[in-house]
Design a protein around this motif. Sequence first.
Motif, PDB file in Angstrom:
ATOM      1  N   ASP A 191       0.834  -1.199   0.000  1.00 31.77           N
ATOM      2  CA  ASP A 191       0.000   0.000   0.000  1.00 31.77           C
ATOM      3  C   ASP A 191       0.871   1.253   0.000  1.00 31.77           C
ATOM      4  O   ASP A 191       1.848   1.337   0.748  1.00 31.77           O
ATOM      5  CB  ASP A 191      -0.905   0.007   1.241  1.00 31.77           C
ATOM      6  CG  ASP A 191      -2.064   0.968   1.110  1.00 31.77           C
ATOM      7  OD1 ASP A 191      -1.813   2.198   1.082  1.00 31.77           O
ATOM      8  OD2 ASP A 191      -3.215   0.504   1.029  1.00 31.77           O
ATOM      9  N   PRO A 192       0.568   2.235  -0.844  1.00 29.56           N
ATOM     10  CA  PRO A 192       1.377   3.463  -0.873  1.00 29.56           C
ATOM     11  C   PRO A 192       1.282   4.288   0.398  1.00 29.56           C
ATOM     12  O   PRO A 192       2.148   5.130   0.658  1.00 29.56           O
ATOM     13  CB  PRO A 192       0.805   4.224  -2.076  1.00 29.56           C
ATOM     14  CG  PRO A 192      -0.571   3.677  -2.280  1.00 29.56           C
ATOM     15  CD  PRO A 192      -0.494   2.244  -1.873  1.00 29.56           C
TER      16      PRO A 192
ATOM     17  N   LEU B   7       2.001   4.981   3.968  1.00 31.19           N
ATOM     18  CA  LEU B   7       3.069   4.460   4.826  1.00 31.19           C
ATOM     19  C   LEU B   7       2.534   3.871   6.124  1.00 31.19           C
ATOM     20  O   LEU B   7       3.059   2.869   6.616  1.00 31.19           O
ATOM     21  CB  LEU B   7       4.079   5.570   5.117  1.00 31.19           C
ATOM     22  CG  LEU B   7       4.863   6.088   3.899  1.00 31.19           C
ATOM     23  CD1 LEU B   7       5.796   7.222   4.309  1.00 31.19           C
ATOM     24  CD2 LEU B   7       5.653   4.961   3.252  1.00 31.19           C
ATOM     25  N   ALA B   8       1.495   4.479   6.687  1.00 28.82           N
ATOM     26  CA  ALA B   8       0.941   3.960   7.938  1.00 28.82           C
ATOM     27  C   ALA B   8       0.353   2.574   7.733  1.00 28.82           C
ATOM     28  O   ALA B   8       0.509   1.687   8.586  1.00 28.82           O
ATOM     29  CB  ALA B   8      -0.121   4.916   8.473  1.00 28.82           C
ATOM     30  N   VAL B   9      -0.304   2.368   6.597  1.00 24.57           N
ATOM     31  CA  VAL B   9      -0.881   1.065   6.290  1.00 24.57           C
ATOM     32  C   VAL B   9       0.222   0.041   6.066  1.00 24.57           C
ATOM     33  O   VAL B   9       0.159  -1.085   6.577  1.00 24.57           O
ATOM     34  CB  VAL B   9      -1.791   1.156   5.042  1.00 24.57           C
ATOM     35  CG1 VAL B   9      -2.280  -0.231   4.633  1.00 24.57           C
ATOM     36  CG2 VAL B   9      -2.971   2.072   5.312  1.00 24.57           C
ATOM     37  N   ALA B  10       1.248   0.432   5.330  1.00 21.54           N
ATOM     38  CA  ALA B  10       2.353  -0.482   5.046  1.00 21.54           C
ATOM     39  C   ALA B  10       3.100  -0.853   6.323  1.00 21.54           C
ATOM     40  O   ALA B  10       3.484  -2.014   6.519  1.00 21.54           O
ATOM     41  CB  ALA B  10       3.307   0.157   4.042  1.00 21.54           C
ATOM     42  N   ARG B  11       3.277   0.105   7.212  1.00 20.63           N
ATOM     43  CA  ARG B  11       3.979  -0.183   8.464  1.00 20.63           C
ATOM     44  C   ARG B  11       3.174  -1.140   9.329  1.00 20.63           C
ATOM     45  O   ARG B  11       3.722  -2.087   9.910  1.00 20.63           O
ATOM     46  CB  ARG B  11       4.249   1.109   9.226  1.00 20.63           C
ATOM     47  CG  ARG B  11       5.008   0.881  10.526  1.00 20.63           C
ATOM     48  CD  ARG B  11       5.180   2.166  11.300  1.00 20.63           C
ATOM     49  NE  ARG B  11       5.889   1.939  12.548  1.00 20.63           N
ATOM     50  CZ  ARG B  11       6.074   2.866  13.488  1.00 20.63           C
ATOM     51  NH1 ARG B  11       5.612   4.086  13.301  1.00 20.63           N
ATOM     52  NH2 ARG B  11       6.715   2.564  14.606  1.00 20.63           N
ATOM     53  N   GLU B  12       1.872  -0.907   9.425  1.00 17.95           N
ATOM     54  CA  GLU B  12       1.021  -1.801  10.209  1.00 17.95           C
ATOM     55  C   GLU B  12       1.037  -3.216   9.628  1.00 17.95           C
ATOM     56  O   GLU B  12       1.083  -4.205  10.366  1.00 17.95           O
ATOM     57  CB  GLU B  12      -0.407  -1.275  10.251  1.00 17.95           C
ATOM     58  CG  GLU B  12      -1.348  -2.114  11.113  1.00 17.95           C
ATOM     59  CD  GLU B  12      -2.752  -1.551  11.175  1.00 17.95           C
ATOM     60  OE1 GLU B  12      -3.606  -2.180  11.828  1.00 17.95           O
ATOM     61  OE2 GLU B  12      -2.990  -0.485  10.575  1.00 17.95           O
ATOM     62  N   ALA B  13       1.031  -3.305   8.291  1.00 18.21           N
ATOM     63  CA  ALA B  13       1.083  -4.616   7.642  1.00 18.21           C
ATOM     64  C   ALA B  13       2.414  -5.306   7.930  1.00 18.21           C
ATOM     65  O   ALA B  13       2.458  -6.525   8.148  1.00 18.21           O
ATOM     66  CB  ALA B  13       0.887  -4.460   6.134  1.00 18.21           C
TER      67      ALA B  13
ATOM     68  N   ARG C 257      10.007  -3.175  -0.916  1.00 19.60           N
ATOM     69  CA  ARG C 257       9.921  -1.925  -0.161  1.00 19.60           C
ATOM     70  C   ARG C 257      11.270  -1.522   0.442  1.00 19.60           C
ATOM     71  O   ARG C 257      11.534  -0.333   0.641  1.00 19.60           O
ATOM     72  CB  ARG C 257       8.852  -2.020   0.926  1.00 19.60           C
ATOM     73  CG  ARG C 257       7.486  -2.313   0.360  1.00 19.60           C
ATOM     74  CD  ARG C 257       6.408  -1.380   0.760  1.00 19.60           C
ATOM     75  NE  ARG C 257       6.613   0.026   0.536  1.00 19.60           N
ATOM     76  CZ  ARG C 257       5.612   0.916   0.644  1.00 19.60           C
ATOM     77  NH1 ARG C 257       4.403   0.504   0.941  1.00 19.60           N
ATOM     78  NH2 ARG C 257       5.833   2.201   0.454  1.00 19.60           N
ATOM     79  N   LEU C 258      12.127  -2.488   0.699  1.00 20.13           N
ATOM     80  CA  LEU C 258      13.470  -2.148   1.184  1.00 20.13           C
ATOM     81  C   LEU C 258      14.304  -1.451   0.121  1.00 20.13           C
ATOM     82  O   LEU C 258      15.312  -0.812   0.424  1.00 20.13           O
ATOM     83  CB  LEU C 258      14.203  -3.405   1.657  1.00 20.13           C
ATOM     84  CG  LEU C 258      13.811  -3.960   3.023  1.00 20.13           C
ATOM     85  CD1 LEU C 258      14.560  -5.248   3.304  1.00 20.13           C
ATOM     86  CD2 LEU C 258      14.070  -2.942   4.134  1.00 20.13           C
ATOM     87  N   SER C 259      13.901  -1.565  -1.132  1.00 20.77           N
ATOM     88  CA  SER C 259      14.649  -0.938  -2.227  1.00 20.77           C
ATOM     89  C   SER C 259      14.291   0.530  -2.403  1.00 20.77           C
ATOM     90  O   SER C 259      14.948   1.235  -3.168  1.00 20.77           O
ATOM     91  CB  SER C 259      14.387  -1.684  -3.535  1.00 20.77           C
ATOM     92  OG  SER C 259      13.040  -1.512  -3.950  1.00 20.77           O
TER      93      SER C 259
ATOM     94  N   LEU D 131       9.982  -3.237   8.447  1.00 22.48           N
ATOM     95  CA  LEU D 131      10.342  -4.186   7.394  1.00 22.48           C
ATOM     96  C   LEU D 131      11.466  -5.118   7.850  1.00 22.48           C
ATOM     97  O   LEU D 131      11.418  -6.335   7.630  1.00 22.48           O
ATOM     98  CB  LEU D 131      10.773  -3.429   6.132  1.00 22.48           C
ATOM     99  CG  LEU D 131       9.685  -2.675   5.381  1.00 22.48           C
ATOM    100  CD1 LEU D 131      10.309  -1.767   4.323  1.00 22.48           C
ATOM    101  CD2 LEU D 131       8.689  -3.635   4.729  1.00 22.48           C
ATOM    102  N   LEU D 132      12.466  -4.552   8.496  1.00 27.73           N
ATOM    103  CA  LEU D 132      13.593  -5.361   8.972  1.00 27.73           C
ATOM    104  C   LEU D 132      13.155  -6.299  10.101  1.00 27.73           C
ATOM    105  O   LEU D 132      13.655  -7.422  10.206  1.00 27.73           O
ATOM    106  CB  LEU D 132      14.724  -4.449   9.438  1.00 27.73           C
ATOM    107  CG  LEU D 132      15.430  -3.667   8.319  1.00 27.73           C
ATOM    108  CD1 LEU D 132      16.298  -2.555   8.898  1.00 27.73           C
ATOM    109  CD2 LEU D 132      16.269  -4.600   7.448  1.00 27.73           C
ATOM    110  N   ALA D 133      12.222  -5.843  10.913  1.00 27.45           N
ATOM    111  CA  ALA D 133      11.698  -6.693  11.989  1.00 27.45           C
ATOM    112  C   ALA D 133      10.921  -7.870  11.433  1.00 27.45           C
ATOM    113  O   ALA D 133      10.834  -8.926  12.073  1.00 27.45           O
ATOM    114  CB  ALA D 133      10.815  -5.869  12.926  1.00 27.45           C
TER     115      ALA D 133
END
Length: 220
Positions: free
Chosen positions: A42-43, A45-51, A81-83, A95-97
């Motif tokens: 998801d573009p 960031l809050a949604v992507a972080r929660e996911a 997403r790390l890229s 992401l790293l977690a």
Amino acid sequence: FTHVPHYPPGNAMAASAASPTGTLMGPAAQGLLQGACVGLCDPKLAVAREAAEDLSRHLTQASPSELGTTFDFALAPIFARLSEQDAPAPLLEALLAALAPLLERAATAAVPSGRAARVFPLVMERLLGLLERKEVMASEDLASATLRCAEATLSRWYRLCNRDAEVVRLQLGFLTHLAVQLLERGHRDLRLRCASILCAVVREERSADALACFYPGVCT
């Protein structure tokens, strides 16, 4: 790299891998995994972080066999997403977690051998790229999280790759170089992680002389 897998863009990246066949997961676990992977794309960031946080919890609790059979499915959105060069620190940390337990716990035997052989160079390329970024190295949490993933990649996936490949030798050398540097100037936890990485190099190369050998771009 001689081979870099293609992952489709956006939500199609996760949707294209939906319901991987042959997994040991029940429907609920598969649904959680699929939802988290789609959310990562998801573009917002809050949604992507929660996911990413949801995915991290799943990858910490799932069995090693489950992680092995769905390894590519979970790795694809994290890898993509790390890229992103402009990913903010909170998203990178999440992401790293999520990446760490996948690398640390997945049953390597459950990953197809051809794919397992490419995990080290593929993932290490992303991690070393992060360790070259000033904003990552300026954050103790981000640097430690990145090095945790690097240690897991080295300890569990290096033995499965082509160790004689030039890119693998370069990556191992650069990781060794960074670990030696951080032993001298990092905080305590970072120094302990770097010492563990150097021990892993010795273990995987099966010789203490490995740290005294010349790697391209490295002087220990």
